[in-house]
Design a protein around this motif. Structure first.
Motif, PDB file in Angstrom:
ATOM      1  N   ASN A   1      57.732  -7.061  81.580  1.00 30.47           N
ATOM      2  CA  ASN A   1      56.605  -6.446  80.881  1.00 30.47           C
ATOM      3  C   ASN A   1      56.889  -6.231  79.400  1.00 30.47           C
ATOM      4  O   ASN A   1      56.017  -5.799  78.663  1.00 30.47           O
ATOM      5  N   GLY A   2      58.117  -6.490  78.981  1.00 28.91           N
ATOM      6  CA  GLY A   2      58.463  -6.354  77.569  1.00 28.91           C
ATOM      7  C   GLY A   2      58.879  -4.956  77.168  1.00 28.91           C
ATOM      8  O   GLY A   2      58.748  -4.586  75.998  1.00 28.91           O
ATOM      9  N   ASN A   3      59.380  -4.172  78.102  1.00 25.12           N
ATOM     10  CA  ASN A   3      59.815  -2.815  77.807  1.00 25.12           C
ATOM     11  C   ASN A   3      61.137  -2.866  77.043  1.00 25.12           C
ATOM     12  O   ASN A   3      62.187  -3.169  77.597  1.00 25.12           O
ATOM     13  N   VAL A   4      61.070  -2.552  75.763  1.00 27.55           N
ATOM     14  CA  VAL A   4      62.240  -2.641  74.893  1.00 27.55           C
ATOM     15  C   VAL A   4      63.258  -1.549  75.217  1.00 27.55           C
ATOM     16  O   VAL A   4      64.462  -1.767  75.134  1.00 27.55           O
ATOM     17  N   ALA A   5      62.789  -0.382  75.619  1.00 27.88           N
ATOM     18  CA  ALA A   5      63.703   0.715  75.939  1.00 27.88           C
ATOM     19  C   ALA A   5      64.599   0.346  77.121  1.00 27.88           C
ATOM     20  O   ALA A   5      65.801   0.649  77.117  1.00 27.88           O
ATOM     21  N   VAL A   6      64.043  -0.310  78.121  1.00 22.55           N
ATOM     22  CA  VAL A   6      64.842  -0.737  79.275  1.00 22.55           C
ATOM     23  C   VAL A   6      65.833  -1.811  78.846  1.00 22.55           C
ATOM     24  O   VAL A   6      66.989  -1.811  79.293  1.00 22.55           O
TER      25      VAL A   6
END
Length: 67
Positions: free
Chosen positions: A42-47
């Motif tokens: 999904n493009g979650n940069v924090a993960v």
């Protein structure tokens, strides 16, 4: 050039990769509410930053243990 030293280095590298994978799977099992693969897709940069920091920390620990 000693072939035993080269062979031991490759063995340590393989052991490091196996331990990195095992530790990632352990973190994945410890946090069942977070689907890291889906969040990355999904493009979650924090993960992505969390997983990168996790890999760096584990690499430092494994590197210190193998020396």
């Amino acid at each position: 050039m000693e072939w035993t030293i080269i062979a031991v280095n490759f063995l340590y590298a393989a052991l490091g990769v196996v331990l990195m994978y095992a530790s990632y799977r352990l973190i994945d099992l410890v946090t069942p509410n977070v689907d890291f693969a889906a969040e990355l897709k999904n493009g979650n940069v924090a993960v992505a930053i969390f997983i990168a920091a996790l890999f760096v920390a584990i690499a430092i620990i494994i590197g210190g243990a193998l020396n």
